[in-house]
Design an enzyme around this catalytic site. Structure first.
Site, PDB file in Angstrom:
ATOM      1  N   GLU A 147       0.829  -1.210   0.000  1.00  0.00           N
ATOM      2  CA  GLU A 147       0.000   0.000   0.000  1.00  0.00           C
ATOM      3  C   GLU A 147       0.864   1.262   0.000  1.00  0.00           C
ATOM      4  O   GLU A 147       0.836   2.073   0.925  1.00  0.00           O
ATOM      5  CB  GLU A 147      -0.946  -0.002   1.203  1.00  0.00           C
ATOM      6  CG  GLU A 147      -1.951  -1.150   1.186  1.00  0.00           C
ATOM      7  CD  GLU A 147      -2.872  -1.164   2.393  1.00  0.00           C
ATOM      8  OE1 GLU A 147      -3.937  -1.786   2.315  1.00  0.00           O
ATOM      9  OE2 GLU A 147      -2.513  -0.552   3.425  1.00  0.00           O
ATOM     10  N   GLU A 308      -6.261  -8.153  -0.728  1.00  0.00           N
ATOM     11  CA  GLU A 308      -6.829  -8.085   0.618  1.00  0.00           C
ATOM     12  C   GLU A 308      -8.330  -7.880   0.489  1.00  0.00           C
ATOM     13  O   GLU A 308      -8.794  -6.772   0.238  1.00  0.00           O
ATOM     14  CB  GLU A 308      -6.197  -6.950   1.442  1.00  0.00           C
ATOM     15  CG  GLU A 308      -4.718  -7.139   1.730  1.00  0.00           C
ATOM     16  CD  GLU A 308      -4.140  -6.057   2.627  1.00  0.00           C
ATOM     17  OE1 GLU A 308      -4.931  -5.388   3.341  1.00  0.00           O
ATOM     18  OE2 GLU A 308      -2.914  -5.886   2.615  1.00  0.00           O
TER      19      GLU A 308
END
Length: 664
Positions: A147, A308
Site C-alpha cells: 500500500e 486483501e
C-alpha cells in the site's frame, strides 16, 4: 503464466504462529479451496535480524509445507517496515513531517522514500531475497512493498526530500525565471533567485502558493513511482518468469495510480467494505464499493487481483462492524463481477498481538474454524467454476468517467466549498448509473475517448490546449460529453486563465460563457425543467450566458432566477452538456435521465433498489451477477436467455445469483 492457476488465496503470517501449527493451517487452507497464499510483506526483521545476516530458513520451511498441500506463494518485499537495527544505524531514514519534526520508529512506513541509505538497504535486501527464490517454483510472483503511500500523509519534508523537489522542479522548468513566471511568485514577494531557495511546503503562518503545492503533490507521486520502479527493476532482472504486482487502495490519492500501474504485470487492490474508520454508514455504500473496483480495473484497462478482501471485522484501536452472514460471500462476488481474476482474503488468522490484533481474519484468535471459515469455503466452491469462465476478459462499457489526479490534487489545495470533494463528486455521477445497472468505466486522459458513447468529465478545473482539443475531437466525431461547474478555470500550473471568460478553452465546445458564480455556503437553490421543480443545486452555482447552446434547466431562486443551469450544445456530430452546480439526488436523477435517454444508454436489467446487476464478459458468452446488498429478501426477473448457474430468482438478504448467456 502460472498465475492463471490461482483463483482464491489468503494472507498468511507463519512467523506469528508456532511451527507445529503450520501444517494444520495448510490443511485447513486446502480444505477451504485456496490455491495460494500471500506472505512476507512485513517480515524484514525476521528475514534479516542484523546486517547481511539473512535468515530465510523459516520462510523456506513455510513455503515447503504450503507447496506440499498444493498451495502457491506470492511474496511481498518487506520494505514498508524496515527493522529497528536499520533505523538505529541510519536514523535519517525516519521521515520529517510538515511541522519539521522527525517522526519516530514504530508502526509502518516510518521511512523517507528518497533517503539514499534506505534505498541502499532495499537494493541489497531485494537482490538477496530475489536471488534466493528465483528458482523456487512454489513462488509464482511478487508484491512490491505494501500500500505505497499509506501512513505517509504528506510523505517526508526532510532536507533530502526538499533537495529532490528542487531538482525535480529544475528538470521541469529549466530556469528559475520560468518557474517564477509559471507560479506568479510576484505575489507576496515570493520570487526566487535560485532553485535551492524553494521549500518543501512545511506549515507556514498562512498558505503556500497553490502552484507550488500542486507541484509538490506531483513530485511526491513521482517519488513513489520511482521507489516502486527501483524494486521492479531488481526483480525483473533476477526473476523474469514471475509476475510483479502491488496492492492499490481504490481512490487513494498519494500517487497517480495510472502511472504507478504502468510497469506492473497487473494491479491488485485491497477491498474493505466495513472499515473501522467509517462512522455513518458503518458499511461503505455498495455503489462506492463498485466504483473502487471499476476504477482499479481502469488503471490498466484489464482485470486485476484482490490481495486483501475483508474476512472479518476490522480494527486497530477502534473496531468496525462485524460482517453479517452472507456479506463475505456477497463482497467476494462483487469483486469478481467487477473484474477480479483472483481474490485473497485478509487475513488467515486473527493476530494475538500488535496494532492489528483486532483486525479479524478468517479464523478467530483461537484458530478454530467457525462461521467465517464455513462461509468462505462455500463461496470458493460456488465461484471457482464461474471464475474459470470469465478470467482475463475485460468488460467494455458505453459510459466512461474521466479521472484526473491533477484535478483531485488541485481541489484538495483549493476546495472552494468546504464540503466539495473531487472524488466524491465523481462517485455521485457514478452512483446514478450504478443504481440503474448501467456499467461504467473509469479512464484517464490517455484513454481512447472514442470507445464510449457518453463521457462524463466533472470538475475539469485545470486544462491545456491538448486536453481541450481531445474533448473537441471526441464530440465533433459523435461523442456525448458532460462537463460541470469549475471547468476551464486554470492552466496546468494552477494559475487562472485570463484570455477569455469561463469556461476558458471549453467555451466554444460548450457554447456558453460564465460571467459570474456563487458559492453556496449554507444555501441551496431550486432548479426547474419546464414548470417542474426538479431538485436543489448544491455547493456551487455557475451563472451561465448562452452563446450557441440551448438551456435544459433553469435556476428558480436568487438574483439569477430564470437563467440557465444546465445546457447542451450541438458540436459537430455530438453534444456537449454543461451542469453548472452539484445536483442533489433528485436533481441528478432528473438531469441524467434526460441525457441518458438522448444518448440511448440502456441498463443491463432493471431491479429493485439494493440489488446490483453486473455483467462480466466471458470467452464464449456473458456472466450476469445478481447481488442483493439489502437485508431484505427480493425477487429478480432475469432475461429468458439467461441460464442460471448459481442461486435462484429470489435472493435472501446479502444473497447472490449468477447467470450465463452464451454467444449465439
Amino acid at each position: 503464466m502460472i498465475e492463471n492457476n490461482v483463483f482464491f488465496g489468503v494472507d498468511y503470517y507463519p512467523e506469528h504462529w508456532p511451527r507445529d501449527r503450520w501444517d494444520t493451517d495448510a490443511i485447513l487452507m486446502k480444505e477451504a479451496g485456496f490455491d495460494a497464499v500471500r506472505m512476507g510483506e512485513f517480515s524484514w526483521a525476521k528475514m534479516e535480524p542484523e546486517l547481511n545476516h539473512f535468515c530465510f530458513e523459516w520462510l523456506d520451511d513455510a513455503i515447503s509445507i504450503l507447496k506440499s498441500y498444493g498451495l502457491k506463494v506470492v511474496l511481498g518485499t518487506p520494505t514498508a517496515a524496515p527493522p529497528a537495527w536499520i533505523i538505529e544505524g541510519n536514523p535519517e531514514i525516519l521521515p520529517v513531517n510538515e511541522l519539521g519534526i522527525r517522526m519516530g520508529f514504530g508502526g509502518r512506513h516510518h521511512v523517507c522514500m528518497s533517503n539514499k541509505s534506505y534505498r541502499e538497504h532495499i537494493i541489497r535486501f531485494v537482490n538477496e531475497i530475489a536471488e534466493h527464490y528465483r528458482d523456487n517454483d512454489a513462488v509464482i510472483g511478487w508484491q512490491i512493498d505494501n500500500e505505497l503511500g499509506n501512513s505517509h500523509k504528506e510523505l517526508c519534508m526532510c532536507e533530502n526530500c526538499q533537495s529532490g523537489f528542487q531538482e525535480w522542479l529544475k528538470n521541469k522548468y529549466k530556469t528559475i525565471q520560468k518557474l517564477n513566471e509559471s507560479y506568479g511568485t510576484v505575489f507576496w514577494s515570493q520570487t526566487y533567485s535560485d532553485f535551492h531557495q524553494i521549500p518543501a511546503p512545511k506549515v507556514t503562518p498562512n498558505s503556500h502558493n497553490p502552484s507550488l503545492l500542486l507541484d509538490w503533490k506531483r513530485f511526491c507521486s513521482d517519488l513513489i513511482i520511482d521507489f516502486q520502479q527501483m524494486q521492479i527493476d531488481i526483480i525483473r532482472s533476477i526473476c523474469p518468469d514471475k509476475f510483479i504486482t502491488h496492492n492499490f487502495m481504490g481512490f487513494y490519492d498519494k500517487s497517480d495510480y495510472f502511472n504507478l500501474a504502468k510497469n506492473l504485470d497487473f494491479v491488485s487492490h485491497d477491498q474493505y467494505p466495513s472499515g473501522f474508520w467509517l462512522e455513518d454508514p458503518a458499511v461503505t455504500p455498495s455503489s462506492e464499493l463498485a466504483a473502487n473496483l471499476d476504477f482499479i480495473e481502469g488503471l490498466k484497462d484489464k482485470p486485476f487481483w484482490i490481495l486483501e478482501q475483508q474476512a472479518g471485522p476490522t480494527g486497530w484501536e477502534i473496531m468496525g462492524k462485524t460482517p453479517r452472514p452472507g456479506q463475505l460471500r456477497l463482497w467476494t462476488a462483487q469483486s469478481i463481477a467487477h473484474g477480479a481474476d483472483a481474490v485473497f482474503y485478509f487475513r488467515w488468522r486473527t493476530c494475538l498481538f500488535g496494532t492489528e490484533q483486532y483486525w479479524h481474519g478468517i479464523l478467530p484468535h483461537s484458530g478454530i474454524p467457525g462461521r467465517r471459515y464455513d462461509e468462505i469455503k462455500k463461496t470458493i466452491s460456488e465461484l471457482h467454476p464461474v471464475m474459470q469462465k470469465i478470467r482475463g476478459v475485460k468488460n467494455r462499457s458505453d459510459v466512461a468517467i474521466l479521472f484526473s489526479y491533477d484535478q483531485n490534487w488541485a481541489f484538495q489545495i483549493q476546495p472552494h466549498h468546504p464540503d466539495l470533494n473531487y472524488t466524491k463528486q465523481l462517485i455521485k455521477y457514478y452512483a446514478y448509473f450504478y443504481e440503474r445497472n448501467i456499467p461504467v468505466d473509469f479512464i484517464s486522459y490517455e484513454s481512447d475517448f472514442s470507445e464510449y458513447r457518453l463521457l462524463i468529465a466533472p470538475l475539469q478545473f485545470l486544462s491545456d490546449e491538448d486536453i481541450a482539443l481531445k474533448f473537441k475531437t471526441y464530440v465533433k466525431n459523435g461523442g456525448n460529453l458532460i462537463m460541470t461547474m469549475r471547468t476551464g478555470v486554470k492552466d496546468e500550473n494552477n494559475v487562472c486563465f485570463s484570455e477569455s471568460q469561463l469556461p476558458g478553452p471549453f467555451s466554444e465546445l460548450l457554447g456558453i460563457e460564465i460571467l459570474d458564480y456563487d458559492c453556496f455556503l449554507k444555501l441551496s437553490v431550486q432548479v426547474t425543467i419546464g414548470d417542474k421543480i426538479l431538485g436543489k443545486a448544491q455547493k456551487w452555482c455557475d451563472i451561465i450566458n448562452l452563446n450557441f447552446a440551448k438551456a435544459i434547466a433553469f435556476y428558480d431562486e436568487e438574483f439569477y432566477k430564470g437563467t440557465p443551469a444546465v445546457t447542451v450544445n450541438a458540436y459537430g456530430k455530438g453534444d456537449a452538456y454543461y451542469i453548472g452546480f452539484e445536483p442533489d439526488e433528485r436533481l441528478m436523477n432528473g438531469i441524467m435521465d434526460i441525457i441518458s435517454t438522448n444518448c440511448h444508454i440502456e441498463p443491463i436489467l432493471k431491479s429493485q433498489k439494493g440489488v446490483e446487476i453486473v455483467q462480466r464478459v466471458a470467452a464464449d458468452g456473458k456472466c450476469y451477477f445478481a447481488l442483493n446488498h439489502s437485508d431484505k429478501a427480493v425477487r429478480i426477473m432475469p432475461n429468458t436467455e439467461w441460464k442460471r448457474i448459481l442461486g435462484s430468482d429470489v435472493l435472501d438478504p446479502y444473497d447472490i445469483a449468477v447467470f450465463y448467456e452464451s454467444i449465439k
